[in-house]
Design a protein around this motif. Structure first.
Motif, PDB file in Angstrom:
ATOM      1  N   SER A 195       0.734  -1.278   0.090  1.00 52.61           N
ATOM      2  CA  SER A 195       0.112   0.064  -0.113  1.00 52.61           C
ATOM      3  C   SER A 195       0.876   1.125   0.055  1.00 52.61           C
ATOM      4  O   SER A 195       0.608   2.240  -0.411  1.00 52.61           O
ATOM      5  CB  SER A 195      -0.913  -0.036   1.250  1.00 52.61           C
ATOM      6  N   ALA A 196       2.043   1.385   0.483  1.00 47.56           N
ATOM      7  CA  ALA A 196       2.994   2.367   0.463  1.00 47.56           C
ATOM      8  C   ALA A 196       3.852   2.260  -0.536  1.00 47.56           C
ATOM      9  O   ALA A 196       4.710   3.076  -0.667  1.00 47.56           O
ATOM     10  CB  ALA A 196       3.755   2.055   1.942  1.00 47.56           C
ATOM     11  N   ASN A 197       3.762   1.410  -1.515  1.00 49.23           N
ATOM     12  CA  ASN A 197       4.350   1.276  -2.946  1.00 49.23           C
ATOM     13  C   ASN A 197       5.915   1.116  -2.634  1.00 49.23           C
ATOM     14  O   ASN A 197       6.831   1.780  -3.309  1.00 49.23           O
ATOM     15  CB  ASN A 197       4.287   2.596  -3.903  1.00 49.23           C
ATOM     16  N   ILE A 198       6.343   0.101  -1.700  1.00 51.75           N
ATOM     17  CA  ILE A 198       7.565  -0.114  -1.227  1.00 51.75           C
ATOM     18  C   ILE A 198       7.472  -1.785  -1.698  1.00 51.75           C
ATOM     19  O   ILE A 198       6.574  -2.428  -1.380  1.00 51.75           O
ATOM     20  CB  ILE A 198       8.350   0.298  -0.120  1.00 51.75           C
ATOM     21  N   THR A 199       8.804  -2.252  -1.485  1.00 52.59           N
ATOM     22  CA  THR A 199       9.015  -3.833  -1.742  1.00 52.59           C
ATOM     23  C   THR A 199       8.964  -4.615  -0.472  1.00 52.59           C
ATOM     24  O   THR A 199       9.935  -4.300   0.379  1.00 52.59           O
ATOM     25  CB  THR A 199      10.099  -4.189  -2.571  1.00 52.59           C
ATOM     26  N   PRO A 200       8.034  -5.533  -0.248  1.00 56.37           N
ATOM     27  CA  PRO A 200       8.169  -6.300   0.790  1.00 56.37           C
ATOM     28  C   PRO A 200       9.015  -7.555   0.789  1.00 56.37           C
ATOM     29  O   PRO A 200       9.156  -8.280  -0.374  1.00 56.37           O
ATOM     30  CB  PRO A 200       6.411  -6.907   1.112  1.00 56.37           C
ATOM     31  N   ILE A 201       9.420  -7.956   1.794  1.00 59.80           N
ATOM     32  CA  ILE A 201       9.915  -9.295   1.909  1.00 59.80           C
ATOM     33  C   ILE A 201       9.599 -10.189   2.941  1.00 59.80           C
ATOM     34  O   ILE A 201       9.532  -9.649   4.191  1.00 59.80           O
ATOM     35  CB  ILE A 201      11.672  -9.525   2.138  1.00 59.80           C
ATOM     36  N   ALA A 202       8.890 -11.272   2.796  1.00 57.29           N
ATOM     37  CA  ALA A 202       8.065 -12.014   4.010  1.00 57.29           C
ATOM     38  C   ALA A 202       9.282 -13.002   4.530  1.00 57.29           C
ATOM     39  O   ALA A 202       9.812 -13.746   3.801  1.00 57.29           O
ATOM     40  CB  ALA A 202       6.869 -12.350   3.504  1.00 57.29           C
ATOM     41  N   LEU A 203       8.986 -13.195   5.999  1.00 60.63           N
ATOM     42  CA  LEU A 203       9.930 -14.344   6.541  1.00 60.63           C
ATOM     43  C   LEU A 203       9.131 -15.291   7.035  1.00 60.63           C
ATOM     44  O   LEU A 203       7.751 -15.233   7.575  1.00 60.63           O
ATOM     45  CB  LEU A 203      10.518 -13.533   7.720  1.00 60.63           C
ATOM     46  N   THR A 204       9.495 -16.664   6.901  1.00 60.70           N
ATOM     47  CA  THR A 204       8.709 -17.613   7.341  1.00 60.70           C
ATOM     48  C   THR A 204       9.045 -18.009   8.777  1.00 60.70           C
ATOM     49  O   THR A 204       8.565 -19.224   9.445  1.00 60.70           O
ATOM     50  CB  THR A 204       8.909 -18.975   6.580  1.00 60.70           C
ATOM     51  N   CYS A 205       9.938 -17.324   9.445  1.00 62.06           N
ATOM     52  CA  CYS A 205      10.338 -17.592  10.893  1.00 62.06           C
ATOM     53  C   CYS A 205       9.409 -17.402  11.893  1.00 62.06           C
ATOM     54  O   CYS A 205       9.868 -17.488  13.174  1.00 62.06           O
ATOM     55  CB  CYS A 205      11.758 -17.045  11.069  1.00 62.06           C
ATOM     56  N   GLY A 206       8.539 -16.318  11.462  1.00 63.70           N
ATOM     57  CA  GLY A 206       7.719 -15.538  12.738  1.00 63.70           C
ATOM     58  C   GLY A 206       6.170 -16.107  12.929  1.00 63.70           C
ATOM     59  O   GLY A 206       5.855 -17.415  12.871  1.00 63.70           O
TER      60      GLY A 206
END
Length: 214
Positions: A173-184
């Motif tokens: 929504s903020a127009n930046i790139t996400p990286i998702a972590l599976t450790c959380g």
């Protein structure tokens, strides 16, 4: 020109599960309410506290009473019962070599700063946006946009690293790139459906960003 990297806290850099669960137990017991199942509580970590209590069956009009009891206990135990996730320290140090860093969390900002100072990491971050700093928490873009405004971002490449769908949605929504972590705390299948970059831990996320800037 430097890269901008924003980090979530719980499930991304730190593990405060013990402190969170204990504080929820204390809050419910303070009002003679049965303590919810721990897995149910853990599934809600990342949301604002009032929303968590409401989702756990507390009436909206009294949810803030539970939040205050939670915070009263959490502030006593948070530093002793919070640890850095594996590779978090090395990830932050590596990121600081080529990027400007910030924190965007739905935790209370005051406690978050205390935790990061206790863990000797706060000095790496220019800004920390906590729950009290915004009207609309994640998944709304406001927390990220506020951080970027403070950092006077113009045309830098910006990333958001987090472990839940809230982080991914806020970043998009903020127009930046996400990286998702599976450790959380996020569900892996939800993250895979919503985010292009999925990695196991925060150090792997920093490696991706470092490679992309090259």
């Amino acid at each position: 020109m430097k890269t901008i990297i924003l980090f979530d806290l719980d499930g991304t850099l730190i593990d405060s599960t013990k402190a969170i669960l204990e504080s929820f137990s204390v809050a419910f017991e303070s009002f003679n309410k049965p303590v919810p199942d721990q897995e149910k509580i853990k599934s809600l970590i990342g949301y604002p506290l009032d929303e968590m209590f409401i989702s756990l069956g507390i009436e909206e009009e009294i949810a803030d009473n539970f939040v205050q009891e939670y915070k009263k206990h959490y502030r006593k135990i948070s530093c002793q019962k919070t640890i850095l996730l594996p590779s978090a320290e090395s990830a932050v140090k590596k990121a600081s070599e080529f990027a400007r860093l910030g924190i965007v969390t739905t935790k209370t900002g005051h406690y978050s700063r205390e935790l990061l100072e206790h863990l000797n990491l706060m000095q790496y971050f220019e800004i920390l946006i906590g729950r009290e700093d915004v009207i609309n928490p994640k998944p709304h873009p406001e927390p990220i946009l506020k951080a970027l405004e403070y950092m006077n971002v113009k045309d830098e490449t910006c990333w958001m690293i987090g472990d839940t769908l809230l982080d991914v949605q806020s970043a998009k929504s903020a127009n930046i790139t996400p990286i998702a972590l599976t450790c959380g705390y996020g569900k892996k299948e939800e993250l895979c459906d919503s985010c292009e970059h999925i990695v196991e831990n925060v150090f792997s996320a920093i490696e991706i960003i470092d490679e992309k800037k090259a």
